[in-house]
Design a protein around this motif. Structure first.
Motif, PDB file in Angstrom:
ATOM      1  N   ASP A  47      39.725  51.685  41.975  1.00 50.72           N
ATOM      2  CA  ASP A  47      38.895  50.709  41.805  1.00 50.72           C
ATOM      3  C   ASP A  47      38.546  50.253  40.349  1.00 50.72           C
ATOM      4  N   HIS A  93      39.433  47.237  37.696  1.00 50.00           N
ATOM      5  CA  HIS A  93      38.470  46.617  36.926  1.00 50.00           C
ATOM      6  C   HIS A  93      39.095  46.643  35.465  1.00 50.00           C
ATOM      7  N   ILE A 143      37.443  39.162  37.235  1.00 51.24           N
ATOM      8  CA  ILE A 143      38.688  40.098  37.945  1.00 51.24           C
ATOM      9  C   ILE A 143      39.897  39.225  37.930  1.00 51.24           C
ATOM     10  N   HIS A 191      42.312  41.921  42.824  1.00 49.26           N
ATOM     11  CA  HIS A 191      41.022  41.815  43.694  1.00 49.26           C
ATOM     12  C   HIS A 191      41.227  40.700  44.623  1.00 49.26           C
ATOM     13  N   HIS A 241      40.326  41.731  48.427  1.00 46.78           N
ATOM     14  CA  HIS A 241      39.546  41.264  49.189  1.00 46.78           C
ATOM     15  C   HIS A 241      39.963  40.497  50.405  1.00 46.78           C
ATOM     16  N   HIS A 275      37.891  49.541  49.689  1.00 48.21           N
ATOM     17  CA  HIS A 275      37.779  48.437  48.653  1.00 48.21           C
ATOM     18  C   HIS A 275      38.844  49.184  47.612  1.00 48.21           C
ATOM     19  N   VAL A 295      42.691  46.929  46.378  1.00 45.15           N
ATOM     20  CA  VAL A 295      42.684  46.351  45.135  1.00 45.15           C
ATOM     21  C   VAL A 295      43.954  47.375  44.522  1.00 45.15           C
ATOM     22  N   GLY A 319      38.975  35.410  41.685  1.00 43.58           N
ATOM     23  CA  GLY A 319      39.999  36.328  41.149  1.00 43.58           C
ATOM     24  C   GLY A 319      41.241  35.412  40.717  1.00 43.58           C
TER      25      GLY A 319
END
Length: 375
Positions: free
Chosen positions: A186, A190, A251, A255, A259, A269, A273, A351
């Motif tokens: 994650d 990011h 993002i 993402h 999501h 999560h 991603v 995103g």
């Protein structure tokens, strides 16, 4: 005119002891029921001598509006002067939302937007203490709230950013391997998405680049030796820096797709991603070639390939991060049945707004199918 917003960051060994300097009288510790059962709040209470403490923990991994409203009753009855969000992203996001609604009983959670002045900090303040190294929520001004269909609603306001982010590596030394991997993926996502964001800026660039370097050069050491405090500290700080980066840029499509997957399947999560990140990097590669080349140069020797997408695939493979729907344990037929619903959810995500390259509905569908290799 732009702003770069970050909380005051307290980091390093014994960072938790900083709490004893804040003069806290009534502390509301917000952590999920699993951490509460594991005794994690007690590790914080050692530094709250003389303070009255309430532990708010009646929620799980994906807090909903119902969870917020149920816990808000306890918060209002207790009347804290400090909220201490303790845990992963869900716990810290819950702390942000409870903090805002405690201060403003006249609004709903969905009024937490950048366009609505909230006027917070008249009754309490907020410190966030991550117990995972990945979400970056301790340094962001966003919070995710799931609805009954598990759709992830993205709330945001500069006013729900913490006063302090407290990064103590002792809190992540005991993380299970799976959680360590998922949260690190994650954080890598990011940093990559913040660095390529259409809304990037020199400050977010610096945070994203350093975050990526720290994490990709330390995470395999952590997975091999979970007690390596130096490597753990690098990943923990890197994850926080990545949170600062995307919170001040945006993002991207990985993402948005992650999501969407999470709204239909119970997938961690970070895993969701990360599943799409190599494909999104390939999709964006012509829009930000120099940026991806720069990040690729930071990948350690032995893992680095000719392009960033291939390097990420190699790193994720070493980490045990799934690279396909099959590896993620998702039924292919159910995935295809959910495809159009996921396209719709991803298309509505923020995103898509800051992604390095505009994506059509057709592009989003193709990216979702890219992780469904032919048999």
């Amino acid at each position: 005119m732009w702003f770069f917003r970050v909380p005051q960051v307290v980091f390093g060994e014994d960072a938790l002891s900083f709490l004893s300097t804040l003069g806290i009288k009534r502390a509301c510790i917000v952590c999920d029921r699993y951490l509460a059962a594991a005794g994690m709040p007690q590790r914080v209470m050692r530094f709250l001598d003389g303070a009255e403490v309430a532990v708010v923990s009646d929620f799980g991994e994906e807090p909903s509006l119902g969870d917020v409203e149920r816990n808000l009753t306890q918060v209002r009855e207790f009347g804290p002067d400090w909220f201490l969000g303790l845990g992963g992203g869900s716990s810290m996001d819950m702390a942000k939302i409870l903090f805002a609604l405690y201060e403003r009983p006249d609004i709903s959670a969905y009024d937490i937007t950048p366009l609505v002045p909230l006027g917070l900090r008249k009754r309490a303040r907020l410190a966030l203490i991550p117990t995972t190294s990945g979400t970056g929520s301790e340094c962001s001004w966003a919070a995710v709230l799931s609805d009954e269909g598990h759709r992830k609603n993205e709330l945001a306001s500069p006013e729900i950013m913490a006063d302090y982010a407290i990064l103590d590596p002792s809190l992540v030394l005991g993380l299970p391997k799976g959680v360590t991997r998922n949260t690190a993926v994650d954080a890598i996502t990011h940093s990559v998405e913040a660095y390529a964001s259409a809304w990037r800026n020199p400050y977010s660039d610096a945070m994203a680049e350093k975050a990526f370097e720290l994490i990709v050069n330390s995470i395999l050491r952590v997975l091999k030796d979970p007690s390596d405090v130096t490597a753990r500290g690098n990943v923990h700080i890197g994850a926080s820096m990545a949170g600062s980066a995307f919170s001040n840029s945006q993002i991207g499509l990985a993402h948005a797709l992650g999501h969407a997957l999470g709204s239909h399947f119970r997938v961690p999560h970070g895993m969701s991603v990360g599943l799409y990140l190599p494909s999104v990097v390939r999709f964006n590669s012509q829009a930000v070639p120099e940026r991806y080349r720069r990040l690729n140069s930071l990948v350690p020797d032995g893992i680095r390939k000719g392009t960033l997408d291939l390097s990420l695939q190699a790193l994720f493979s070493e980490m045990g991060q799934p690279l396909s729907v099959d590896e993620a344990g998702i039924d292919r037929s159910r995935y295809l049945e959910s495809l159009e619903g996921m396209v719709a959810v991803a298309s509505e995500s923020t995103g898509t707004v800051g992604n390095a390259k505009d994506a059509s509905t057709s592009d989003i569908r193709t990216l979702l199918l890219s992780v469904l290799p032919e048999k």
